[in-house]
Scaffold this motif. Structure first.
Motif, short mmCIF file in Angstrom:
data_model
loop_
_atom_site.label_atom_id
_atom_site.label_comp_id
_atom_site.label_asym_id
_atom_site.label_seq_id
_atom_site.Cartn_x
_atom_site.Cartn_y
_atom_site.Cartn_z
N GLN A 149 36.89 66.30 27.01
CA GLN A 149 37.06 65.36 25.92
C GLN A 149 38.30 65.62 25.06
O GLN A 149 39.01 64.67 24.68
N HIS A 150 38.62 66.88 24.76
CA HIS A 150 39.76 67.10 23.87
C HIS A 150 41.09 66.76 24.57
O HIS A 150 42.04 66.33 23.91
N ILE A 151 41.14 66.88 25.89
CA ILE A 151 42.34 66.46 26.63
C ILE A 151 42.39 64.94 26.75
O ILE A 151 43.44 64.31 26.55
N ASP A 152 41.25 64.35 27.03
CA ASP A 152 41.18 62.90 27.17
C ASP A 152 41.56 62.20 25.87
O ASP A 152 42.35 61.24 25.87
N VAL A 153 41.04 62.68 24.75
CA VAL A 153 41.35 62.07 23.45
C VAL A 153 42.81 62.32 23.08
O VAL A 153 43.50 61.44 22.55
N ALA A 154 43.31 63.52 23.37
CA ALA A 154 44.71 63.84 23.08
C ALA A 154 45.65 62.92 23.84
O ALA A 154 46.66 62.44 23.31
N ASP A 155 45.33 62.63 25.11
CA ASP A 155 46.17 61.75 25.93
C ASP A 155 46.02 60.28 25.52
O ASP A 155 46.95 59.49 25.69
N TRP A 156 44.85 59.92 25.01
CA TRP A 156 44.56 58.53 24.63
C TRP A 156 45.39 58.08 23.43
O TRP A 156 45.79 56.92 23.33
N GLU A 159 50.46 64.86 22.70
CA GLU A 159 51.91 64.65 22.66
C GLU A 159 52.26 63.44 21.79
O GLU A 159 53.41 63.05 21.69
N ALA A 160 51.26 62.87 21.14
CA ALA A 160 51.49 61.75 20.23
C ALA A 160 52.10 62.27 18.93
O ALA A 160 51.92 63.43 18.57
N PRO A 161 52.84 61.43 18.21
CA PRO A 161 53.33 61.83 16.90
C PRO A 161 52.16 62.15 15.97
O PRO A 161 51.16 61.44 15.97
N VAL A 162 52.30 63.23 15.19
CA VAL A 162 51.23 63.66 14.30
C VAL A 162 51.67 63.50 12.85
O VAL A 162 52.72 63.98 12.45
N TYR A 163 50.85 62.80 12.09
CA TYR A 163 51.07 62.62 10.66
C TYR A 163 50.04 63.43 9.90
O TYR A 163 48.84 63.37 10.19
#
Length: 401
Positions: free
Chosen positions: A73-80, A114-118
């Motif tokens: 789940q933590h990889i799937d959500v991170a990629d999503w 790898e998404a931008p983090v705010y």
């Protein structure tokens, strides 16, 4: 601008977690898909059912409690995620992220995305100003994380000051603005030079200057945030490479000249903020010179004028120069602007306290060949870089129309 965007909202354990519920609702109303991750501490303030009802998505609270056994789940959500928003961000969660600690579902997913983090900090005013928190925030800033500054006001702990989570409406508005800005330089290739050069006398001595490269690195970082493909040619500096930026390291003025000319033709915007040596020793010794009585004279010769050559070779490029001066900034700036065939020049007043080499701030005057003049007061180099690039994008739009 948020319609259809996939946003992961990380909620950490502070009283401001109640605002995250309203934030979830506002993001969904703006058209975003929202998945919420909560720390164990956050659950002490707001229940997961609240976020599930508002987001209409499963809420993630435990690394080992998998919603779908076919996925991690933590990889799937991170990629999503298209975007990761940490609000509220407590001192504890900020510290984990800055030091690579992954001991729960939120910190693990943050390291995997790898998404931008705010990051929207929220904490006691004294915690926010603690050196450890400040250092962690600086580290995250250098890595390219983006911040939504806390507001001033009455805090739940009873203090009044900076540390209150920004209001949900403001956070949504800021994210929408970021999506607009992210396309300002989309499709453009930006070339930035940064830092000093070193010109050897012998194996252990060289001439240089105190440039830290901070301004050039800020420009590269901000250009990337605006959607550009960025190449950064850096002299010898101790700065981390901005995320997503192609970096080329050089030492001497000749090496910088060669690399700049290599990338120049394919660039749309060129910003020469490096402090390149104007002179170098005419003779370089291949062994250490031994100390001897009396004076010693070093004969110097000119290095190649990189900015002048770029101006002479300019075709479609938008060329911006920098100059560090102590007096008559506009006079020298206008002369250099015309002489070197620049589109714009940024004049830094290095005689002003807090401005110039090695500082984190600059005070500048911005001039263009069309006569535009903007005076910027002392501000962070990242803020100055953002202002310069926003002006550049405006000029480019004017040229294209």
């Amino acid at each position: 601008m948020l319609k259809g965007k996939k946003i992961v909202l990380g909620v950490s354990g502070g009283i401001a977690a109640y605002k995250a519920a309203a934030l979830t609702s506002k993001l969904v109303q703006a058209g975003a898909e929202v998945k919420v991750i909560m720390t164990a501490s956050a659950l002490n303030f707001v229940g997961s059912t609240t976020f599930q009802a508002l987001s209409r998505q499963p809420v993630y609270t435990d690394t080992f409690k998998e919603h779908d056994s076919t996925q991690i789940q933590h990889i799937d959500v991170a990629d999503w995620a298209d975007l990761f928003l940490l609000a509220p961000a407590t001192a504890n969660t900020i510290g984990k992220l800055a030091n690579g600690v992954a001991d729960d579902i939120l910190s693990t997913t943050l390291l995997a995305t790898e998404a931008p983090v705010y990051i929207a900090p929220a904490m006691n005013v004294h915690m926010y100003s603690h050196p450890a928190v400040i250092n962690n925030l600086k580290q995250l800033d250098q890595w390219g994380f983006r911040f939504i500054e806390p507001g001033d006001g009455y805090l739940a702990c009873g203090y009044v000051g900076k540390g209150r989570l920004e209001e949900p409406e403001t956070i949504v508005s800021l994210l929408e603005q970021q999506y607009v800005q992210k396309s300002l330089l989309k499709g453009k290739k930006v070339l930035v030079t940064a830092g000093p050069t070193r010109e050897k006398i012998d194996l252990v001595r060289y001439f240089t200057n105190p440039s830290s490269g901070k301004m050039g690195f800020a420009l590269a970082r901000q250009a990337k945030a605006l959607g550009a493909e960025v190449t950064l040619i850096a002299g010898p500096v101790a700065l981390p490479t901005p995320q997503g930026v192609h970096r080329v390291d050089v030492t001497t003025a000749d090496e910088m000249y060669e690399q700049v000319l290599t990338y120049y033709k394919g660039s749309d915007v060129v910003i020469k903020s490096a402090a390149v040596a104007d002179y170098r020793p005419k003779q370089v010794f291949d062994k250490k010179m031994k100390k001897s009585p009396g004076d010693y004279t070093v004969e110097m010769e000119r290095t190649r004028d990189i900015l002048q050559e770029l101006g002479d070779k300019k075709e479609h490029q938008y060329l911006i120069g920098f100059a560090a001066e102590t007096n008559d900034l506009e006079h020298y700036g206008e002369q250099k602007l015309a002489r070197k065939n620049l589109d714009a020049i940024v004049m830094n007043n290095i005689s002003e306290q807090g401005s110039g080499f090695n500082y984190d701030t600059n005070a500048s005057i911005y001039l263009t060949k069309h006569g535009k003049r903007i005076q910027w007061p002392l501000m962070s180099k990242d803020d100055l870089a953002a202002n310069i690039l926003q002006q550049t994008s405006t000029e480019l739009i004017g040229e294209d129309s």
